[in-house]
Design a protein around this motif. Structure first.
Motif, short mmCIF file in Angstrom:
data_model
loop_
_atom_site.label_atom_id
_atom_site.label_comp_id
_atom_site.label_asym_id
_atom_site.label_seq_id
_atom_site.Cartn_x
_atom_site.Cartn_y
_atom_site.Cartn_z
N ILE A 143 0.84 -1.21 0.00
CA ILE A 143 0.00 0.00 0.00
C ILE A 143 0.87 1.26 0.00
CG2 ILE A 143 -1.61 1.36 1.40
CD1 ILE A 143 -2.82 -1.32 2.34
N LEU A 144 1.91 1.26 0.86
CA LEU A 144 2.79 2.43 0.97
C LEU A 144 3.61 2.64 -0.30
CD1 LEU A 144 4.02 1.99 4.66
CD2 LEU A 144 2.27 3.55 3.81
N ILE A 145 4.09 1.55 -0.90
CA ILE A 145 4.87 1.67 -2.14
C ILE A 145 3.98 2.18 -3.28
CG2 ILE A 145 6.01 0.31 -3.95
CD1 ILE A 145 7.36 -1.31 -1.71
N SER A 146 2.75 1.68 -3.33
CA SER A 146 1.81 2.14 -4.36
C SER A 146 1.56 3.64 -4.22
CB SER A 146 0.49 1.38 -4.23
OG SER A 146 -0.45 1.87 -5.15
N ALA A 147 1.42 4.12 -2.99
CA ALA A 147 1.22 5.55 -2.74
C ALA A 147 2.48 6.34 -3.09
CB ALA A 147 0.83 5.79 -1.29
N MET A 148 3.64 5.76 -2.78
CA MET A 148 4.92 6.40 -3.08
C MET A 148 5.06 6.65 -4.58
SD MET A 148 8.76 4.88 -2.41
CE MET A 148 8.68 3.73 -3.80
N ARG B 35 2.18 7.39 5.45
CA ARG B 35 1.43 6.66 6.48
C ARG B 35 0.56 7.63 7.29
NH1 ARG B 35 2.14 1.49 9.36
NH2 ARG B 35 3.98 0.88 8.18
N TYR B 36 1.12 8.80 7.60
CA TYR B 36 0.38 9.82 8.34
C TYR B 36 -0.85 10.29 7.56
CZ TYR B 36 -0.76 14.33 10.44
OH TYR B 36 -1.44 15.39 11.01
#
Length: 754
Positions: A352-357, A406-407
């Motif tokens: 999820i975080l990599i996709s957002a990155m 994440r925040y």
């Protein structure tokens, strides 16, 4: 003597050749032999890009769409000092020449440009309008000059001296997005152009020579010297007396700098939706008239249905509730090692975080520099000074972009849409919590699982297709359809419930039985007729709200109930006028469609009044809102989405609350249900509307009862209670006790069970 005659001969010969060459060059240039010239139409209608102004329903300016931030002024609005300063500095014989000043021209040639370029105001305007920035190549610049001479003469033929000065001032770029003198006055001095004093006029005229070099913001000392030069020229040509000149020289340059873009550009969530509506209208206008108008440069006046007061109330309602809800969520997250995500693995979290990155500008920049994925992740985990959104205003802290992502996903988001019932006009559109930090629109873009808020569409289909009424009883026994076994959130089953109670308490077994009797087809067809365009899967689980739909679609669909069966497509655009006030487009709604009868519409309103009076939206009563109110809550799997759509007789308002990612959510249904997440926003908003005496929304409005409505349908609960007493006695005799009471305080919609 011979030498003198020879000299005279060659002098006149060269003079005539020179004059003939100049005439020939001018002729060739005027005919376009030396380069393409603007058409007569372009000269008579020079490109002066003016943004379109957007107004609310009361004529309040909301903002502008523009490529160049320019507001046109008339000659009468220009201060006398501004006109005199321009003529003194740039072209003292402006009033007497016809585009080219022969004296200045010869001086420029003889001095090889050291004593000025000899350009008149008309030539400078020709350069601004047609030839653009000066070419670096000398031959190309000479070519540009020739074209500017020709264009200056053409401009002088068609316009008065006053019009040329006005166009020049309106066209000039003063930097910092200040296109034109009016925007420049606001940018540098926070004034209208008509309010500029002598020193301010001289400062702006001083910038005309080179706005970068003589910019009062960056180079105050340089700008002051240039201003003084302009004042000297004004004194020299008797536009200023000695006393006033000396007095003005001693003054410092005082600016009140304020970049205009953020103040005037329409930066809001409904901007894209409005632009789409406008473009459709402009395309239609072009087809009819052949006239091409541009949203960003044609100076249009756009009138919208948005009410600035209602918009303000809506935004405040969202902030008031979510700022408190965020505290509850953050308190719970302190114990969550994988905050803000629940019930997912570390591997899933990383994805999820990599996709957002991958969607960030920083990632694109690092990728362009050739960094590997591993190196980019390392860069993302290095702390930086980043501006964060907080409910008390932005805050800069040292945080890594990785933790920042994440925040962002821990911040509760919302969408809110308010529609005028009969017209479909949108009065308020809150697409998110802060456009500066979160640009994604949660009204028309976000598709989220709708949960029980979809059930009224199912019930309407049952009433319409199967001719059910509020008192029709449906079994509340456990239900199975193949592998699909929907559950009631309170775990209670057995007996029968009326449609009225089934919807009020959002009982899943009732909805499941209705979809099995109807089949998904008629329900989907009705949803489409009510304006839902997103794909709805042909699966019985849609009865419990398994489909992903937008708040725009759902609120528009619910407005069909408030409008007694007539669907009207929600719209923002009211009318468009051109810069002269001519009507280009006026909203005429041809999309109105009778989806079901007035009677069905009213029955549904009565059923949803039950939801508010004693069902899942009973909490609304604690806000002391009285009058005719109908509504429906919705809660989805694992409390990822909370919905509430509420209706009063002349307004339908929908609210969605959730997070950027579905895996961020409350752990329990008490906090995560629609009645807790979304309903309070609706309540705060409506209380503000009711208090505002200038608005037409109040508690005295009533839903209109159609002639065919059977009044006994309002009392089927009482009939049902009497039957229950008789049945209970029989059950006691048979020693059978089946408890199927519904918990009034719970959200009875543990929806789509995956």
């Amino acid at each position: 003597m011979y030498k003198i005659h020879k000299f005279i001969f060659y002098f006149w010969f060269l003079f005539i050749i020179g004059i003939s060459s100049i005439i020939l060059i001018f002729y060739a240039a005027s005919k376009g032999y030396l380069g393409t010239l603007p058409s007569t139409k372009d000269i008579e209608n020079p490109a002066m890009k003016v943004g379109s102004k957007v107004y609310d329903s009361n004529g309040i300016l909301l903002g502008k769409f523009f490529s160049e931030n320019r507001t046109l002024v008339t000659y009468q609005q220009l201060p006398k000092d501004l006109v005199n300063a321009l003529i003194s500095k740039e072209d003292i014989r402006f009033k007497y020449h016809s585009g080219i000043d022969a004296k200045s021209f010869l001086r420029a040639i003889l001095s090889l440009g050291k004593k000025g370029g000899g350009s008149t105001i008309s030539q400078q305007l020709a350069k601004l309008l047609f030839t653009g920035p000066s070419a670096k190549n000398k031959l190309q610049r000479i070519h540009q000059k020739l074209l500017e001479w020709v264009m200056a003469i053409e401009l002088e033929k068609r316009y008065t001296k006053e019009e040329i000065i006005t166009m020049y001032y309106n066209k000039f770029d003063f930097l910092y997005n200040a296109k034109g003198i009016e925007t420049a006055a606001h940018t540098y001095f926070n004034k209208k152009v008509s309010e500029l004093n002598l020193g301010e006029c001289a400062t702006l005229v001083g910038m005309l020579e080179n706005p970068s070099l003589y910019n009062p913001k960056n180079y105050p000392s340089r700008a002051r010297k240039q201003r003084n030069l302009v004042l000297y020229q004004m004194k020299k040509y008797n536009f200023l007396n000695v006393y006033k000149y000396k007095k003005e020289l001693s003054k410092p340059i005082k600016i009140n700098f304020k970049i205009q873009k953020k103040d005037f550009e329409l930066l809001t969530y409904y901007g894209e939706f409005l632009k789409k509506e406008i473009q459709e209208a402009l395309d239609e206008h072009k087809e009819k008239t052949g006239q091409k108008l541009d949203l960003y440069s044609s100076g249009l006046k756009i009138y919208t249905s948005i009410d600035a007061r209602m918009q303000d109330y809506a935004e405040k309602a969202v902030k008031r509730h979510l700022s408190q809800l965020q505290i509850s969520f953050n308190r719970f997250q302190k114990k969550n090692k994988n905050a803000p995500f629940l019930n997912i693995s570390q591997e899933k979290t990383k994805r999820i975080l990599i996709s957002a990155m991958h969607r960030t500008i920083l990632y694109q920049d690092l990728k362009q520099k050739g960094l590997t994925e591993k190196k980019i992740i390392e860069e993302f985990k290095k702390p930086q000074l980043i501006k964060l959104f907080t409910w008390n205003g932005p805050k800069k802290i040292l945080i890594s972009p990785w933790d920042f992502i994440r925040y962002q996903k821990s911040i509760i988001q919302a969408g809110m849409l308010s529609i005028e019932t009969s017209t479909g006009f949108i009065k308020a559109w809150v697409g998110g919590i802060d456009f500066n930090h979160f640009q994604y629109d949660h009204v028309a873009q976000t598709q989220r699982q709708v949960g029980s808020v979809f059930k009224p569409i199912l019930y309407a289909a049952a009433i319409n297709e199967l001719h059910y009424n509020p008192c029709t009883k449906i079994s509340n026994e456990k239900f199975h359809l193949g592998k699909w076994s929907p559950r009631n959130s309170n775990g209670k089953y057995g007996g029968f419930l009326t449609l009225k109670d089934g919807l009020a308490f959002s009982v899943n077994t009732i909805s499941a039985r209705l979809i099995s009797q109807l089949t998904p087809g008629p329900v989907i067809n009705l949803a489409k007729d009510m304006g839902i365009e997103s794909i709805i899967p042909k699966h019985p689980s849609i009865a419990l709200g398994s489909a992903d739909l937008t708040l725009y679609e759902m609120t528009g669909a619910f407005n069909t109930f408030t409008n007694y069966g007539i669907y009207v497509k929600p719209s923002i655009l009211v009318k468009i006028e051109d810069e002269n006030g001519n009507l280009i487009k006026e909203h005429v709604d041809i999309s109105q469609k009778q989806v079901f009868s007035e009677e069905v519409g009213y029955i549904m309103l009565k059923l949803m009044q039950g939801v508010v009076k004693y069902g899942t939206a009973k909490r609304l009563q604690s806000y002391n809102l009285i009058g005719d109110i109908a509504g429906k809550t919705g809660t989805t799997n694992e409390n990822s989405d909370g919905w509430f759509i509420g209706m009063i007789p002349n307004l339908t308002t929908g609210v969605w609350v959730g997070w950027e990612d579905r895996f961020s959510h409350f752990e329990n249904i008490k906090l995560g249900q629609g009645a807790n997440m979304a309903l309070p926003i609706w309540a705060y908003y409506m209380k503000s509307l009711y208090k505002d005496i200038n608005l037409i929304y109040h508690n005295r409005l009533l839903f209109h009862k159609p002639k065919n409505y059977q009044s006994y349908w309002d009392h089927c609960n009482e009939i049902h209670k009497e039957e229950n007493i008789i049945n209970d006695k029989k059950k006691e005799e048979n020693s059978l006790n089946i408890d199927f009471d519904i918990n009034l305080n719970s959200e009875s919609n543990k929806d789509y069970d995956k």
